[in-house]
Design an enzyme around this catalytic site. Sequence first.
Site, mmCIF file in Angstrom:
data_model
loop_
_atom_site.group_PDB
_atom_site.id
_atom_site.type_symbol
_atom_site.label_atom_id
_atom_site.label_comp_id
_atom_site.label_asym_id
_atom_site.label_seq_id
_atom_site.Cartn_x
_atom_site.Cartn_y
_atom_site.Cartn_z
ATOM 1 C CG HIS A 93 -2.005 1.005 1.144
ATOM 2 N ND1 HIS A 93 -1.774 2.328 1.437
ATOM 3 C CD2 HIS A 93 -3.310 0.913 0.774
ATOM 4 C CE1 HIS A 93 -2.904 3.006 1.251
ATOM 5 N NE2 HIS A 93 -3.848 2.169 0.850
ATOM 6 C CD GLU A 167 -5.167 1.599 -3.310
ATOM 7 O OE1 GLU A 167 -6.362 1.646 -3.055
ATOM 8 O OE2 GLU A 167 -4.282 1.598 -2.450
ATOM 9 C CB SER A 213 -10.959 9.592 -3.577
ATOM 10 O OG SER A 213 -9.979 10.165 -2.730
HETATM 11 C C1 PEP Z 1 -6.866 2.955 0.205
HETATM 12 O O1 PEP Z 1 -6.620 3.053 1.391
HETATM 13 O O2 PEP Z 1 -6.438 1.979 -0.415
HETATM 14 C C2 PEP Z 1 -7.658 3.988 -0.436
HETATM 15 C C3 PEP Z 1 -7.877 3.895 -1.710
HETATM 16 O O3 PEP Z 1 -8.149 5.004 0.363
HETATM 17 P P1 PEP Z 1 -9.288 6.077 -0.035
HETATM 18 O O4 PEP Z 1 -10.425 5.302 -0.655
HETATM 19 O O5 PEP Z 1 -9.655 6.728 1.234
HETATM 20 O O6 PEP Z 1 -8.685 7.004 -1.018
#
Ligand code: PEP
Length: 261
Positions: A93, A167, A213
């Site tokens: 992550h 991500e 998000s």
């Molecule tokens: C995550 O923690 O993997 C993430 C995508 O967080 P958020 O949805 O809050 O952006």
Amino acid sequence: MRPIVIAANWKMNTTPADAGDLARTIASRTRVAGVTRVICPPYVSLATVRDALVGEDVAVGAQNVHHEPAGAYTGEVSTAMLAGLATWVILGHSERRAYFGETDALIGKKLDRAVAAGLRPILCVGEVLADREAGREIAVVDAQLRGALDGRDAAALAAAGIVIAYEPVWAIGTGRTASAADAAAMADAIRASLVALGWGSVAEATPVLYGGSVTAANVGDILGQPSVDGALIGGASLKPDEMAAIAASAGITAAARGLAS
Ligand code: PEP
């Protein structure tokens, strides 16, 4: 056929006192045909969430795991400790990379350890804003994939059910989201990287999620992209209303792809 996955990353939120109720509520409100559901609470709530989810078809995941089997690693958690508590694990992550110095090489070792323990890994990759603004997001993600996966056995990773989560760092917890088209383009690029790594047909069979998000308001467009197979959800995963709507949207995608029967 790739599964549709919605995975909740609760990060450092909830306590053992409230995690069970939240997990139960989310489970009961996200029952949708054809959608694989995963909840990743903090370590200390894994047992509570596992117990709360008995009878529900919702998997429990850890948010990280150590790459060594045991030893003098104060504060760390091994795969053996997760046995019976979690069946999935998030690896790499961006918060682990940014705040705890995790490198691609280390993440590769964690992948080995997770696969050996029978854990299903969600490998996270994604570029920072400066990389996207410079137009090098695909190169950055390709380098992350190479760094973690090069030399590793694609068949073994496929057998473990590896999932890649794209991500973009600039979208995590910021309220900014990649456009659906950008998410889809990166999912295609990720599979091209896997092919270049020698994964062959395993690349096409590997699920790629989007995270950053994700909310009920934007998930429909993202999951409408044929190359995107679900979402890794942070902030919104703590809100049952959001999760219910996200699951409903995932269910529409699952039905459209013939997964819902
Ligand atoms: C995550 O923690 O993997 C993430 C995508 O967080 P958020 O949805 O809050 O952006």
